[in-house]
Design a protein around this motif. Sequence first.
Motif, PDB file in Angstrom:
ATOM      1  N   THR A 200       0.818  -1.211   0.000  1.00 44.92           N
ATOM      2  CA  THR A 200       0.000   0.000   0.000  1.00 44.92           C
ATOM      3  C   THR A 200       0.853   1.263   0.000  1.00 44.92           C
ATOM      4  N   GLY A 204       2.178   0.785  -3.891  1.00 46.09           N
ATOM      5  CA  GLY A 204       0.931   1.353  -4.413  1.00 46.09           C
ATOM      6  C   GLY A 204       0.833   2.861  -4.264  1.00 46.09           C
ATOM      7  N   CYS A 206      -0.695   4.763  -2.359  1.00 51.10           N
ATOM      8  CA  CYS A 206      -2.097   5.196  -2.268  1.00 51.10           C
ATOM      9  C   CYS A 206      -2.216   6.579  -1.609  1.00 51.10           C
ATOM     10  N   HIS A 210      -4.679   9.929  -1.595  1.00 51.78           N
ATOM     11  CA  HIS A 210      -5.697   9.848  -0.537  1.00 51.78           C
ATOM     12  C   HIS A 210      -5.269  10.521   0.772  1.00 51.78           C
ATOM     13  N   THR A 279      -3.906  -2.288 -10.127  1.00 54.89           N
ATOM     14  CA  THR A 279      -4.365  -3.299  -9.163  1.00 54.89           C
ATOM     15  C   THR A 279      -4.947  -4.553  -9.820  1.00 54.89           C
TER      16      THR A 279
END
Lengths: 434, 181
Positions: A200, A204, A206, A210, A279
Motif C-alpha cells: 500500500t 501502491g 495510495c 488519498h 491493481t
Amino acid sequence: MRTFLLTLAGLAIGGTALAGLVFSGALNRSVVSRTVETPLTAEQIKALAPQGAKVAAAADCYACHTARGGAPWAGGMPFETPFGVIHATNISPSREGIGGWSRAEFHRALRDGIAPGGRHLYPAMPYTSYRGMTEGDVDALFAYMTTRTPMPVGNAKNGLAFPFDQRWTLAAWNFLNLPASVAEPNPERSELWNRGRYVTEALGHCGECHTPRDLTQGLRTSKALTGAVIEGLEAPDITPAGLTHMGFSAASLATFMGSGLSAQGAATHQMFDVVHFSTRHMDRADLLAMAAYFFDRDALTDEAPAVLPEPAPVAADVAARAQATYAGLCAGCHGAMGEGIPHVSVAMRGNASLRTASPSGFVRAVLAGLPAQSFPDGERMEAMPSFAADLDDAAMADLTNWMRAEWGGQAPTVQTRDVAAVRATLTTRHAAGD
Amino acid sequence: MTALPKPQTLSLTVNSKPVSMPVPQGVSMQEFLHEWLGLTGARMGCGQGICNACTVMVEEPGKLPREVRTCITGAHWFEGKTVRTVEGHARQNADGSLTLSPVQQAFVEGFAFQCGYCTPGFVTAATVLIERLRAAPVPREAVERVVSEALDPHICRCTGYVRYHTAVRDLVLATPGLVTA
C-alpha cells in the motif's frame, strides 16, 4: 519600508544559507546502500525482469509514464499541480529515458528522488513513497525497465513558474518532507498486515492521492489516507472508518481493487486508471494483504455481507422533484429501484459514491458523464451521458440529496453552491450537453 | 407482484400536434411513442443509450435543438416539451404526397442507408446539426469535423457510415448560410 528591507535581507541571507546547505550536500539523506554500486549481470537482469513486471504493476508506473495514445513508457502525461504543469518523463531505456543509467543511479532516482547528474526529480514522482521499496524490488524493477523497448521520444517541457522551476530548491523540500529512514516491518503485526503496508505505502503509493497535503505539498502523515482533493476531485477517506462508511468490507475492497467492480460500484475517474493499469494486474494475495492493512487487521476472516444503510429522511418536496428527475433521466439505465443493469450500468442502491463525505465525485459523474470502461474478464460498463445541460444546480442538489439519503443513508446536506463548485470545473463541451 | 404504476397526465407537442393523455409513471419515451402514439420510427436498438437509433429532436424556444435518446429517457421528462420524431420531418402536401426534408432527400440520393434501422437516428442527428449550423455557421475547413462529431454516436450495423457522412457533408456545403466565407 524598513520592514520590507529587513524582509528582503532576511530572504537573501536565508536563500544564501539554503543554497549553501544544498550545494554542500548537507540536506541529502540517501537510503540507498553501497551494495547497489555493483552492476547486475545480464543473467541477473534476465532472471529478475519477470518479478520486476509485477513490481511495475503494483507501483503503477505505466499509468503516469505513458501518455494516453503515446508510446509505452515514453512519458508525456501532463499533471496539473498548484505550481504549474509537470510532464511525466520517458523511462524507457532510450537516450531520452533511462538508457545508460547504472543500477545505483536507478536506485537513487527511485528512492532519493535524484536522477543522474544530481538532477532533482519533482515530487509528482512519488519517490517519497517508493523510498520504502526493498532493494530487491528496485533491482527487479530496474531489470524490467531496462529490458523494455527503447522509445526515442523527447521529454515535454514543464510549465512551472519561478522559483518552482529551480530544481535545486527541491533539496529543501526533501529536507522537510522526505523521511530520513524507511518503515521497518512491525514485529507485533502479522506477516499479512506488514505485506499489506508495504504494498500500500511503498509500492501502491495510495497516500499520494488519498492523504491531504500541507502548504509545501508534503503529505500530512498525521492525516494519512483520510482523503484529499486531487485535480478537482475528492479522493475519499480510505481509513477503516472511511471505507466502512462507504460500505466496503475487506473482502469487497479486495474484489474492487482486483476487478474495478463490487457491490459498492465501479472504479471511476482517476481510480479507474489505478485499477486498469495497476491493481487488476496484482496477485490476489497482495490485494488481500492490502485489504487487511487498510482495515488494520492481522488476519482476514469470513464476513457477513454488508448491510445496506437505512434511508435518511428527506423533505417531501425535495424527494418528489428528485424522483421525477430520476425517473426521467436515470432510471432507464440505473433501474427504477436503483438496481442497475449487469454489464451496462452500476447499481445506485448502496453505491459508495452516494456515501462519501463529499458529494463531488457523484456530482461530477452526473454533470460531466463517464466514458465506457472495460474491466477484467470481459466485464464492461457503458458510457454515462453528460447531464450538465439538463439539470441546473437546484435540480442537481435535489437529486443528489435524495439519492444519497435513499440509497446511501446520508443526511441531505448538499447545497446548490456545492453543485456550482463542481460545475465550475467542467469544460464548455460538458456545459453545452454535447 | 408490485402494483401497476400510477398514471400521470403527460402533455407535450409531438410533430407540431399537441398531445395530452394519462401515461403510467416509469414508461420510457420510446414506449410512449410506439404504444400510445403509434409512432414507431424512433427505433429500439440497444435499449442502453449506446446505438442512438431511438433519438428524437427536442426543440425549445430560444434554445438550439437537441437530440435525446428515447430508450433511456422517461416519457414524463418530455412534459411541456416540443418533440420532432422521424415521422415529423417530411412535409405532407395538399394532394397527400410527401416532400422529404433536405436531409432525408440527401440520404435517398446518396444511397446512404441499406436496411434503414438506424436511419431515424441519423436523420435526427443531421437535422440537429444543420439547425445548429444555421445559428452558428462554421468555417469550410471545420465541416468534416462537425459532421463527424454529430454522426459519431450513431451506430450503423450495415456500416453505411461513409455514405451518411458524405451526404450530410455535401448538404451542409450546398446549403446557404451554414458555412462562413
